[in-house]
Design an enzyme around this catalytic site. Structure first.
Site, PDB file in Angstrom:
ATOM      1  N   SER A 115      54.351 -46.121  53.355  1.00  0.00           N
ATOM      2  CA  SER A 115      54.518 -45.042  53.556  1.00  0.00           C
ATOM      3  C   SER A 115      56.586 -44.208  53.115  1.00  0.00           C
ATOM      4  CB  SER A 115      54.350 -44.401  54.888  1.00  0.00           C
ATOM      5  OG  SER A 115      54.287 -43.561  54.982  1.00  0.00           O
ATOM      6  N   TYR A 139      54.770 -33.539  50.250  1.00  0.00           N
ATOM      7  CA  TYR A 139      54.846 -34.875  49.905  1.00  0.00           C
ATOM      8  C   TYR A 139      54.592 -35.833  51.326  1.00  0.00           C
ATOM      9  CZ  TYR A 139      57.012 -39.294  49.469  1.00  0.00           C
ATOM     10  OH  TYR A 139      56.953 -41.124  49.712  1.00  0.00           O
ATOM     11  N   LYS A 160      51.631 -37.834  53.239  1.00  0.00           N
ATOM     12  CA  LYS A 160      52.794 -39.088  54.586  1.00  0.00           C
ATOM     13  C   LYS A 160      51.615 -39.147  54.902  1.00  0.00           C
ATOM     14  CE  LYS A 160      53.616 -41.965  51.567  1.00  0.00           C
ATOM     15  NZ  LYS A 160      53.114 -43.092  50.787  1.00  0.00           N
TER      16      LYS A 160
END
Length: 255
Positions: A137, A151, A155
């Protein structure tokens, strides 16, 4: 036969993880990547250094669910699935992101992770009697970053999904982990930061952490979100607390 499947990322973390597993003497490593040249280079380097390990390569994108399912079916049984592939949009304020930026981030970082994990869990159980999912991750899942909004959100969403998979499975048979690998000075990073701006990490850090997660000592961390920097002995010392607090070391709301 111990078998590992990897979806790669270009920064070298995926390749380093492959090397760490090869060093441990696994029988088979399968690497999936969109790019044929780096894929062949990785295969050749691994095969030369560890001739006893079978190195298989497959070209494909993690966003192609049918292709990923086909690869898993060809492999038949896989002990450990390591997901390294990700997409990072250009640095920009959230107000400047396009719908396409956000959609692409979630298609690759969330939906592909969901589909691949689901497909892997549907495969036959290997002879070892257990399956392990390791999601590489990013700290962006936990740390607010206004110039990487989609982003970070993607995640975090992927980690949440995997936590749900983990809680629904027998932790003796299926173990699922997400972890932040570290910060690495890559060509892309060099466009925005100088080498001496922070202390950069060595790619062997996440590689050996992933190998430890795939081993027998890590079961108590099933469903947790971790950092490769953390000392494993200190994590083991937290075993009782983890057993009593299902929310500890997970992605979620803290009130």
């Amino acid at each position: 036969m111990a078998s590992r499947a990897k979806t790669r990322r270009s920064c070298g973390v995926g390749f380093s993880i492959c090397k760490a597993f090869a060093e441990a003497g696994v029988a088979r490593i399968a690497i999936v990547s969109r790019s044929p040249e780096p894929l062949e280079k990785a295969r050749a380097e691994l095969a030369e250094a560890w001739p006893a390990t079978q190195i298989l390569t497959y070209q494909g994108s993690v966003t192609d669910s049918a292709r990923m399912t086909d690869i898993l079916q060809q492999l038949s049984t896989v002990d450990v699935l390591v997901m390294c592939a990700a997409i990072v949009h250009n640095r920009a304020p959230a107000t400047k992101l396009s719908t396409e930026d956000v959609q692409t981030s979630f298609d690759t970082n969330v939906l592909a992770t969901f589909n691949l994990t689901k497909a892997y869990l549907a495969t036959p159980m290997p002879a070892s009697g257990s399956k392990t999912v390791i999601n590489v991750s990013s700290a962006a899942a936990q740390v607010s970053h206004t110039r990487r909004a989609a982003y970070g959100a993607s995640k975090a969403a992927a980690a949440q999904l995997l936590q749900c998979f983990a809680t629904e499975r027998d932790s003796e048979a299926v173990r699922i982990f997400s972890f932040h690998p570290g910060a690495f000075y890559t060509p892309a990073v060099a466009e925005h930061f100088s080498r001496d701006e922070i202390q950069w990490d060595d790619v062997e850090l996440p590689a050996h952490f992933a190998r430890w997660l795939a081993g027998p000592e890590s079961g108590f961390l099933n469903g947790r979100y971790l950092w490769a920097h953390w000392d494993v002995d200190e994590l083991i010392a937290l075993k009782d607390r983890l057993a009593k607090d299902p929310a500890f070391l997970t992605i979620g709301l803290v009130l």
